[in-house]
Design a protein around this motif. Structure first.
Motif, PDB file in Angstrom:
ATOM      1  N   VAL A   3     -11.057   0.378  -2.049  1.00  0.00           N
ATOM      2  CA  VAL A   3     -10.229  -0.595  -1.333  1.00  0.00           C
ATOM      3  C   VAL A   3      -8.838  -0.026  -1.054  1.00  0.00           C
ATOM      4  O   VAL A   3      -8.284  -0.196   0.037  1.00  0.00           O
ATOM      5  N   THR A   4      -8.253   0.672  -2.037  1.00  0.00           N
ATOM      6  CA  THR A   4      -6.934   1.278  -1.827  1.00  0.00           C
ATOM      7  C   THR A   4      -6.982   2.340  -0.741  1.00  0.00           C
ATOM      8  O   THR A   4      -6.102   2.407   0.127  1.00  0.00           O
ATOM      9  N   TRP A   5      -7.998   3.174  -0.782  1.00  0.00           N
ATOM     10  CA  TRP A   5      -8.135   4.235   0.230  1.00  0.00           C
ATOM     11  C   TRP A   5      -8.263   3.659   1.637  1.00  0.00           C
ATOM     12  O   TRP A   5      -7.533   4.057   2.556  1.00  0.00           O
ATOM     13  N   LEU A   6      -9.200   2.707   1.805  1.00  0.00           N
ATOM     14  CA  LEU A   6      -9.416   2.135   3.136  1.00  0.00           C
ATOM     15  C   LEU A   6      -8.191   1.352   3.613  1.00  0.00           C
ATOM     16  O   LEU A   6      -7.808   1.434   4.787  1.00  0.00           O
ATOM     17  N   GLY A   7      -7.558   0.595   2.702  1.00  0.00           N
ATOM     18  CA  GLY A   7      -6.384  -0.177   3.096  1.00  0.00           C
ATOM     19  C   GLY A   7      -5.230   0.701   3.537  1.00  0.00           C
ATOM     20  O   GLY A   7      -4.602   0.447   4.570  1.00  0.00           O
ATOM     21  N   LEU A   8      -4.950   1.758   2.779  1.00  0.00           N
ATOM     22  CA  LEU A   8      -3.862   2.661   3.158  1.00  0.00           C
ATOM     23  C   LEU A   8      -4.194   3.433   4.425  1.00  0.00           C
ATOM     24  O   LEU A   8      -3.297   3.742   5.228  1.00  0.00           O
ATOM     25  N   ALA A   9      -5.469   3.770   4.610  1.00  0.00           N
ATOM     26  CA  ALA A   9      -5.862   4.456   5.844  1.00  0.00           C
ATOM     27  C   ALA A   9      -5.660   3.551   7.055  1.00  0.00           C
ATOM     28  O   ALA A   9      -5.228   4.004   8.130  1.00  0.00           O
TER      29      ALA A   9
ATOM     30  N   SER B  18      -3.870   8.905   2.121  1.00  0.00           N
ATOM     31  CA  SER B  18      -4.551   7.700   1.641  1.00  0.00           C
ATOM     32  C   SER B  18      -5.721   8.032   0.723  1.00  0.00           C
ATOM     33  O   SER B  18      -6.004   7.298  -0.237  1.00  0.00           O
ATOM     34  N   PHE B  19      -6.395   9.161   0.993  1.00  0.00           N
ATOM     35  CA  PHE B  19      -7.563   9.518   0.182  1.00  0.00           C
ATOM     36  C   PHE B  19      -7.153   9.859  -1.251  1.00  0.00           C
ATOM     37  O   PHE B  19      -7.721   9.353  -2.217  1.00  0.00           O
ATOM     38  N   ILE B  20      -6.138  10.703  -1.410  1.00  0.00           N
ATOM     39  CA  ILE B  20      -5.703  11.085  -2.749  1.00  0.00           C
ATOM     40  C   ILE B  20      -5.050   9.902  -3.459  1.00  0.00           C
ATOM     41  O   ILE B  20      -5.164   9.740  -4.679  1.00  0.00           O
ATOM     42  N   LEU B  21      -4.376   9.022  -2.706  1.00  0.00           N
ATOM     43  CA  LEU B  21      -3.807   7.825  -3.304  1.00  0.00           C
ATOM     44  C   LEU B  21      -4.890   6.873  -3.789  1.00  0.00           C
ATOM     45  O   LEU B  21      -4.741   6.234  -4.838  1.00  0.00           O
ATOM     46  N   GLY B  22      -5.976   6.780  -3.044  1.00  0.00           N
ATOM     47  CA  GLY B  22      -7.098   5.967  -3.502  1.00  0.00           C
ATOM     48  C   GLY B  22      -7.742   6.530  -4.755  1.00  0.00           C
ATOM     49  O   GLY B  22      -8.113   5.780  -5.666  1.00  0.00           O
ATOM     50  N   ILE B  23      -7.859   7.856  -4.821  1.00  0.00           N
ATOM     51  CA  ILE B  23      -8.436   8.482  -6.020  1.00  0.00           C
ATOM     52  C   ILE B  23      -7.558   8.215  -7.236  1.00  0.00           C
ATOM     53  O   ILE B  23      -8.049   7.838  -8.310  1.00  0.00           O
ATOM     54  N   GLN B  24      -6.246   8.403  -7.092  1.00  0.00           N
ATOM     55  CA  GLN B  24      -5.370   8.192  -8.243  1.00  0.00           C
ATOM     56  C   GLN B  24      -5.326   6.718  -8.645  1.00  0.00           C
ATOM     57  O   GLN B  24      -5.231   6.392  -9.832  1.00  0.00           O
ATOM     58  N   ALA B  25      -5.422   5.814  -7.688  1.00  0.00           N
ATOM     59  CA  ALA B  25      -5.447   4.396  -8.035  1.00  0.00           C
ATOM     60  C   ALA B  25      -6.720   4.041  -8.791  1.00  0.00           C
ATOM     61  O   ALA B  25      -6.689   3.264  -9.756  1.00  0.00           O
ATOM     62  N   GLY B  26      -7.859   4.616  -8.363  1.00  0.00           N
ATOM     63  CA  GLY B  26      -9.100   4.367  -9.079  1.00  0.00           C
ATOM     64  C   GLY B  26      -9.089   4.934 -10.484  1.00  0.00           C
ATOM     65  O   GLY B  26      -9.556   4.296 -11.437  1.00  0.00           O
TER      66      GLY B  26
ATOM     67  N   ALA C  58       5.418  -0.191   7.079  1.00  0.00           N
ATOM     68  CA  ALA C  58       4.310   0.406   6.324  1.00  0.00           C
ATOM     69  C   ALA C  58       4.520   0.226   4.825  1.00  0.00           C
ATOM     70  O   ALA C  58       3.553  -0.018   4.082  1.00  0.00           O
ATOM     71  N   THR C  59       5.770   0.340   4.352  1.00  0.00           N
ATOM     72  CA  THR C  59       6.045   0.159   2.936  1.00  0.00           C
ATOM     73  C   THR C  59       5.731  -1.260   2.488  1.00  0.00           C
ATOM     74  O   THR C  59       5.114  -1.484   1.434  1.00  0.00           O
ATOM     75  N   THR C  60       6.159  -2.229   3.298  1.00  0.00           N
ATOM     76  CA  THR C  60       5.858  -3.624   2.961  1.00  0.00           C
ATOM     77  C   THR C  60       4.354  -3.886   2.978  1.00  0.00           C
ATOM     78  O   THR C  60       3.824  -4.585   2.102  1.00  0.00           O
ATOM     79  N   SER C  61       3.665  -3.323   3.964  1.00  0.00           N
ATOM     80  CA  SER C  61       2.202  -3.494   4.026  1.00  0.00           C
ATOM     81  C   SER C  61       1.523  -2.853   2.830  1.00  0.00           C
ATOM     82  O   SER C  61       0.586  -3.432   2.254  1.00  0.00           O
ATOM     83  N   ALA C  62       1.995  -1.670   2.431  1.00  0.00           N
ATOM     84  CA  ALA C  62       1.423  -1.003   1.263  1.00  0.00           C
ATOM     85  C   ALA C  62       1.682  -1.803  -0.008  1.00  0.00           C
ATOM     86  O   ALA C  62       0.820  -1.889  -0.893  1.00  0.00           O
ATOM     87  N   PHE C  63       2.878  -2.404  -0.118  1.00  0.00           N
ATOM     88  CA  PHE C  63       3.183  -3.213  -1.303  1.00  0.00           C
ATOM     89  C   PHE C  63       2.303  -4.455  -1.351  1.00  0.00           C
ATOM     90  O   PHE C  63       1.809  -4.841  -2.415  1.00  0.00           O
ATOM     91  N   VAL C  64       2.100  -5.093  -0.188  1.00  0.00           N
ATOM     92  CA  VAL C  64       1.206  -6.257  -0.135  1.00  0.00           C
ATOM     93  C   VAL C  64      -0.221  -5.848  -0.491  1.00  0.00           C
ATOM     94  O   VAL C  64      -0.942  -6.561  -1.206  1.00  0.00           O
ATOM     95  N   LEU C  65      -0.639  -4.670  -0.012  1.00  0.00           N
ATOM     96  CA  LEU C  65      -1.972  -4.172  -0.355  1.00  0.00           C
ATOM     97  C   LEU C  65      -2.086  -3.945  -1.862  1.00  0.00           C
ATOM     98  O   LEU C  65      -3.105  -4.287  -2.466  1.00  0.00           O
TER      99      LEU C  65
END
Length: 368
Positions: free
Chosen positions: A244-250, A257-265, A293-300
């Motif tokens: 969900v983090t990967w797809l949302g950030l993408a 977004s891919f590495i951020l999704g991995i680290q979040a998981g 984008a920062t606000t959207s990422a924080f909401v995500l």
């Protein structure tokens, strides 16, 4: 009828025996604490291997519900599937992961420098933070006194620089070898525990006194079942958070977004603290893309955290663990202060084991 002197003698004997037993027990408990403190890293490493073994055993049991094959064959299939999935991720996304990790590192460093500058402008002392940009420092030195001739460094300066380079290289090499060694130790222990779980279970039962062996069997089985249920639920939660983090950030358009999704998981394995760290990293990485984008990422991040805390965890782990968040967070902080990253990472499974023991001994008088 016993004489009063005999009663006093028996009382003194009982008191002496109680003091001796209490002293021995105190010394033994203190020695156990000292041993645990001195060899905490090794004990946590062994516990990590045991957790991996429990995970492989749980997946093997899940596969056994579908097919009636022997346990060694099912374990081999589970190991091959996991190894194939890891190899596929590395093969298909290895270049992407490396590129995004390097870009993410540069982005985080630059954003930290910007945050430090913002704090300095608002009168907050950040002199204890060393976030200077090395490139700027080098360029500043290069522009100073351009007409000054470049003198050759002295032998002492060369020796000092060479010694520093060798020292840093040696530390990096030792750190790499240590990390790789710990990784293979955990893998080996996990495979050993999963290959012959009954051998190690019977070994623990053999250490217990014969009159307490039935209770020890019940405790070990409950701990194993609790950890298996929790690990399966945790793996599903980590996968959901990562995807969900990967797809949302993408979709938002955040680089890496891919590495951020991995680290979040991966950080989802650490409750509470892991989510906070993952959220901070996501917000810092999105600052370079603008405030929208920062606000959207924080909401995500808030949405993913709500998904994990209020939907996935209650549904997947309602039969595994029931630990109040404040209790778990306090236990994490305590273990983190005492044992560092090991304590924070393994606080939840350790708390699960403690909870099983407490529940068992609380229910024992009622069933007696």
């Amino acid at each position: 009828m016993p004489q009063p002197s005999d009663d006093r003698r028996q009382t003194r004997s009982d008191l002496t025996w109680a003091i001796a037993v209490g002293g021995i027990a105190t010394v033994a408990f203190a020695s156990l604490l000292l041993f645990a403190w001195s060899f905490a890293a090794a004990l946590f490493l062994i516990f990590s291997g045991a957790l991996l073994g429990v995970t492989l055993n749980a997946l093997t049991h899940q596969l056994g519900r579908l097919v009636g094959w022997p346990q060694p064959l099912r374990l081999a299939i589970v190991c091959l599937v996991l190894a194939g999935a890891l190899a596929g991720i590395i093969f298909l996304g290895g270049t992407t992961i490396a590129q995004q990790a390097a870009a993410l590192s540069d982005t985080l460093k630059s954003q930290l420098v910007n945050v430090k500058s913002f704090l300095d402008r608002n009168g907050i002392d950040t002199s204890y933070l060393d976030l200077a940009n090395p490139a700027q420092g080098q360029s500043g030195n290069a522009t100073t006194n351009p007409a000054q001739p470049h003198n050759l460094p002295s032998a002492g300066a060369l020796a000092s620089s060479g010694g520093a380079i060798v020292s840093q290289t040696w530390k990096l090499l030792l750190g790499t070898v240590n990390a790789a060694g710990n990784f293979f130790i955990v893998i080996f222990l996990g495979l050993a525990f999963a290959a012959q779980p009954s051998v190690y279970r019977n070994g623990l039962l053999y250490l217990a006194p014969a009159k307490h062996r039935a209770q020890t069997t019940l405790i070990i089985d409950r701990i194993s079942e609790t950890l298996e249920r929790w690990l399966i639920a945790q793996m599903l939660t980590m996968a959901a958070v990562g995807v969900v983090t990967w797809l949302g950030l993408a979709i938002i358009g955040i680089p890496g977004s891919f590495i951020l999704g991995i680290q979040a998981g991966l950080l989802a394995f650490i409750p509470t603290v892991g989510a906070i760290v993952a959220g901070v990293i996501v917000v810092l990485a999105s600052l370079a893309s603008g405030w929208i984008a920062t606000t959207s990422a924080f909401v995500l991040f808030l949405g993913v955290h709500a998904l994990e805390s209020y939907i996935l965890t209650p549904i997947l782990q309602r039969q595994a663990l029931d630990i109040p968040p404040a209790t778990l967070f306090a236990f994490q902080i305590l273990l983190g202060i005492v044992f560092g990253i090991w304590g924070i990472s393994l606080a939840l499974p350790l708390m699960a084991i403690v909870k099983v023991l407490i529940d068992h001994f609380k229910a024992e008088p009622e069933t007696a």
